[in-house]
Write a protein that holds these residues in place. Structure first.
Motif, mmCIF file in Angstrom:
data_model
loop_
_atom_site.group_PDB
_atom_site.id
_atom_site.type_symbol
_atom_site.label_atom_id
_atom_site.label_comp_id
_atom_site.label_asym_id
_atom_site.label_seq_id
_atom_site.Cartn_x
_atom_site.Cartn_y
_atom_site.Cartn_z
ATOM 1 N N CYS A 7 1.512 -10.992 3.148
ATOM 2 C CA CYS A 7 1.065 -9.743 2.513
ATOM 3 C C CYS A 7 -0.394 -9.845 2.093
ATOM 4 O O CYS A 7 -1.149 -8.872 2.242
ATOM 5 C CB CYS A 7 1.959 -9.397 1.325
ATOM 6 S SG CYS A 7 3.556 -8.704 1.815
ATOM 7 N N ARG A 46 6.289 -6.949 4.418
ATOM 8 C CA ARG A 46 7.347 -7.419 3.516
ATOM 9 C C ARG A 46 8.732 -7.084 4.067
ATOM 10 O O ARG A 46 9.619 -7.937 4.129
ATOM 11 C CB ARG A 46 7.167 -6.797 2.129
ATOM 12 C CG ARG A 46 8.184 -7.263 1.101
ATOM 13 C CD ARG A 46 7.964 -6.641 -0.278
ATOM 14 N NE ARG A 46 6.620 -6.882 -0.771
ATOM 15 C CZ ARG A 46 5.658 -5.961 -0.845
ATOM 16 N NH1 ARG A 46 5.892 -4.711 -0.452
ATOM 17 N NH2 ARG A 46 4.471 -6.257 -1.303
ATOM 18 N N PRO A 51 4.565 -13.669 0.419
ATOM 19 C CA PRO A 51 3.312 -13.593 -0.353
ATOM 20 C C PRO A 51 2.065 -13.847 0.493
ATOM 21 O O PRO A 51 1.087 -13.083 0.406
ATOM 22 C CB PRO A 51 3.472 -14.673 -1.428
ATOM 23 C CG PRO A 51 4.939 -14.939 -1.511
ATOM 24 C CD PRO A 51 5.482 -14.668 -0.146
#
Length: 163
Positions: free
Chosen positions: A42, A26, A39
């Motif tokens: 991760c 991130r 998103p």
């Protein structure tokens, strides 16, 4: 051409291994202005690190009784691609699903026991990335690498899905 790279060494037995891997990914993507990839990247690193935590058994010559299992996470950004690699001390091939096991329409009505027992996480990784492969390391262990395309006809994660 500017290359950017971040790497982090973690240990599979640490309770915050997944959290630390996601945090590194991130932070790097935000620094590199790749906010839209956060998103998916991760989730991908969570699946890959989770596989190491739950399934990796170090090669005999790398195993040290009582020692933690090493997990290396590396992100490399090139102008057209982002590479995410997760290395561990187990040389065995990752278990990947072969093709589509079930149509999503058919799987909805099946009892849970009928769904595949392994490979679901790597199926998610294949769907979220533009390519995925693995390679053995010279001294033992392996690295699973994923590629996100940063430009081209498809936004990252919406290309061929590595298939």
């Amino acid at each position: 051409m500017v290359e950017r790279c971040r790497a982090l060494t973690l240990y599979a037995e640490s309770p915050d291994t997944g959290h630390a891997a996601r945090g590194m990914v991130r932070s790097a993507l935000e620094d590199w202005k790749l906010h839209d990839l956060v998103p998916d990247a991760c989730l991908v690193v969570s699946e890959l690190v989770g596989n190491v935590v739950h399934h990796a058994v170090p090669d005999t010559h790398l195993a040290v009784p009582g020692a933690p299992r090493r997990v290396d996470v590396r992100l490399t950004k090139w102008p057209k691609w982002l590479f995410l690699g997760v290395s561990d001390e187990d040389s065995s091939a990752p278990t990947t699903p072969i093709g589509e096991l079930f149509s999503p329409l058919l799987a909805d009505g099946l009892p849970e026991a009928m769904l595949p027992d392994s490979g679901r996480g790597l199926l998610i990784v294949q769907r979220l990335t533009d390519s995925m492969w693995w390679a053995p390391e010279a001294g033992g262990g392996k690295t699973v690498v994923c590629r996100f395309d940063l430009c081209g006809p498809f936004p990252a994660g919406q290309g061929t899905g590595g298939l």
